[in-house]
Design a protein around this motif. Structure first.
Motif, PDB file in Angstrom:
ATOM      1  N   THR A   1     123.847  79.272  85.837  1.00 50.28           N
ATOM      2  CA  THR A   1     123.851  80.012  87.096  1.00 50.28           C
ATOM      3  C   THR A   1     122.912  79.334  88.077  1.00 50.28           C
ATOM      4  O   THR A   1     121.770  78.997  87.730  1.00 50.28           O
ATOM      5  N   VAL A   2     123.380  79.098  89.308  1.00 47.33           N
ATOM      6  CA  VAL A   2     122.557  78.439  90.325  1.00 47.33           C
ATOM      7  C   VAL A   2     122.636  79.220  91.631  1.00 47.33           C
ATOM      8  O   VAL A   2     123.561  80.005  91.847  1.00 47.33           O
ATOM      9  N   ARG A   3     121.644  78.993  92.471  1.00 45.88           N
ATOM     10  CA  ARG A   3     121.662  79.529  93.832  1.00 45.88           C
ATOM     11  C   ARG A   3     122.012  78.407  94.796  1.00 45.88           C
ATOM     12  O   ARG A   3     121.663  77.247  94.585  1.00 45.88           O
TER      13      ARG A   3
ATOM     14  N   GLU B   1     124.310  83.837  94.266  1.00 41.39           N
ATOM     15  CA  GLU B   1     124.355  83.111  93.007  1.00 41.39           C
ATOM     16  C   GLU B   1     125.794  82.733  92.685  1.00 41.39           C
ATOM     17  O   GLU B   1     126.728  83.432  93.051  1.00 41.39           O
ATOM     18  N   THR B   2     125.938  81.623  91.997  1.00 40.24           N
ATOM     19  CA  THR B   2     127.245  81.231  91.495  1.00 40.24           C
ATOM     20  C   THR B   2     127.031  80.525  90.164  1.00 40.24           C
ATOM     21  O   THR B   2     125.893  80.280  89.750  1.00 40.24           O
TER      22      THR B   2
ATOM     23  N   LYS C   1     127.635  68.495  89.944  1.00 40.57           N
ATOM     24  CA  LYS C   1     128.114  69.869  90.035  1.00 40.57           C
ATOM     25  C   LYS C   1     127.275  70.693  91.005  1.00 40.57           C
ATOM     26  O   LYS C   1     127.807  71.447  91.831  1.00 40.57           O
ATOM     27  N   ILE C   2     125.955  70.565  90.928  1.00 46.24           N
ATOM     28  CA  ILE C   2     125.066  71.341  91.792  1.00 46.24           C
ATOM     29  C   ILE C   2     125.212  70.916  93.250  1.00 46.24           C
ATOM     30  O   ILE C   2     125.265  71.756  94.158  1.00 46.24           O
ATOM     31  N   ASP C   3     125.300  69.608  93.496  1.00 43.36           N
ATOM     32  CA  ASP C   3     125.476  69.123  94.867  1.00 43.36           C
ATOM     33  C   ASP C   3     126.803  69.597  95.448  1.00 43.36           C
ATOM     34  O   ASP C   3     126.892  69.921  96.634  1.00 43.36           O
ATOM     35  N   GLU C   4     127.823  69.645  94.612  1.00 40.34           N
ATOM     36  CA  GLU C   4     129.134  70.120  95.059  1.00 40.34           C
ATOM     37  C   GLU C   4     129.064  71.578  95.497  1.00 40.34           C
ATOM     38  O   GLU C   4     129.655  71.961  96.512  1.00 40.34           O
ATOM     39  N   ILE C   5     128.308  72.383  94.761  1.00 45.47           N
ATOM     40  CA  ILE C   5     128.160  73.804  95.107  1.00 45.47           C
ATOM     41  C   ILE C   5     127.343  73.967  96.382  1.00 45.47           C
ATOM     42  O   ILE C   5     127.718  74.706  97.302  1.00 45.47           O
TER      43      ILE C   5
ATOM     44  N   ILE D   1     122.748  78.587  79.700  1.00 44.50           N
ATOM     45  CA  ILE D   1     121.308  78.329  79.694  1.00 44.50           C
ATOM     46  C   ILE D   1     120.700  78.782  81.009  1.00 44.50           C
ATOM     47  O   ILE D   1     121.340  78.703  82.060  1.00 44.50           O
ATOM     48  N   THR D   2     119.465  79.272  80.950  1.00 48.94           N
ATOM     49  CA  THR D   2     118.751  79.663  82.159  1.00 48.94           C
ATOM     50  C   THR D   2     117.334  79.107  82.123  1.00 48.94           C
ATOM     51  O   THR D   2     116.667  79.145  81.078  1.00 48.94           O
ATOM     52  N   ASP D   3     116.900  78.570  83.243  1.00 52.90           N
ATOM     53  CA  ASP D   3     115.569  77.989  83.404  1.00 52.90           C
ATOM     54  C   ASP D   3     114.698  78.989  84.151  1.00 52.90           C
ATOM     55  O   ASP D   3     114.755  79.084  85.375  1.00 52.90           O
TER      56      ASP D   3
END
Length: 259
Positions: free
Chosen positions: A104-106, A115-116, A138-142, A198-200
């Motif tokens: 999950t990222v912001r 969040e997505t 993936k993160i840059d794409e989001i 996974i979550t950081d």
């Protein structure tokens, strides 16, 4: 080379037919993941690892951190112990075809940011540098897009329906997933289908939590790790040293593999 699909296999996994009868029986005794959750916690000394990560960031791997390290360690573990990459669906145990990590990222570091979820697919031979590259892509794409990704688009489509229709639609989805008939486009978009999530929590400067795994879908493992912490200890010569640790917690579906 992909193995030929056999009777009983799913699009996302191969039915394990060589299991002892006792293990085939387990999903009937414990039909949901909540019945079968094992929880485990540990702390890992990272004193030398922290120095190595700082050096790699100086060499140009900006943002390389413990998220990439944990994912790379999980991939290496799966490559050596492939039984970990199993899942239970339809009261049967399957070996997953890919290593799929959900995160999950912001879109931005803001309390109002949405969040997505992202899902990255890895090979058993991937190193931490492969993880770094694939996760960043993936993160840059989001973050670069204002449009919803596949996960958000599917959720938005479902939520447009009235509540009674939404419940009926989800019942149909559960039934299709039970028999392995769910369209591949839905399993690829679903954050509930994958090898692990996974979550950081170190990014929030807090410790890890025991996060539940979802009864829906095929995710068998949830990993959480927290912020780095210092511990002053005596070394073998009796000298006081400053060591760094990171705490981590795991919630796992014990039906997937013995031990």
């Amino acid at each position: 080379m992909e193995s030929k699909r056999r009777f009983g296999d799913r699009k996302d996994g191969r039915l394990i037919q060589s299991l002892a009868p006792f293990y085939k029986f387990m999903p009937y005794i414990m039909p949901t993941k909540n019945d079968a959750c094992n929880q485990f916690e540990d702390c890992i000394e990272i004193t030398n690892t922290d120095r190595w990560l700082r050096q790699k960031r100086l060499e140009g791997y900006k943002g390389l951190g413990y998220l990439h390290l944990f994912i790379a360690a999980y991939i290496r573990m799966v490559s050596m112990r492939p039984g970990i990459n199993r899942f239970v669906a339809g009261r049967r145990i399957y070996a997953r075809n890919n290593i799929e990590v959900v995160l999950t990222v912001r879109r931005s570091m803001s309390t109002t940011s949405n969040e997505t979820t992202i899902k990255a697919v890895f090979a058993p031979t991937d190193t931490i540098f492969d993880v770094y590259r694939k996760m960043n892509e993936k993160i840059d794409e989001i973050k670069a897009s204002d449009e919803n990704n596949n996960t958000e688009a599917v959720a938005e489509t479902f939520c447009r329906a009235p509540r009674f229709l939404l419940r009926f639609a989800l019942a149909i989805v559960r039934m299709l997933d039970y028999f392995g008939w769910l369209p591949e486009s839905l399993t690829e978009a679903s954050p509930f289908h994958g090898s692990m999530i996974i979550t950081d929590l170190g990014s929030l400067r807090i410790g890890p939590i025991f996060h539940h795994i979802y009864n829906f879908g095929t995710l068998p493992v949830f990993i959480a790790f927290g912020a780095k912490r210092h511990s002053y200890e005596l070394d073998r010569h009796g000298n006081m040293v400053d060591r760094k640790y990171v705490d981590c917690k795991f919630v796992m579906d014990e039906r997937t593999v013995d031990g």
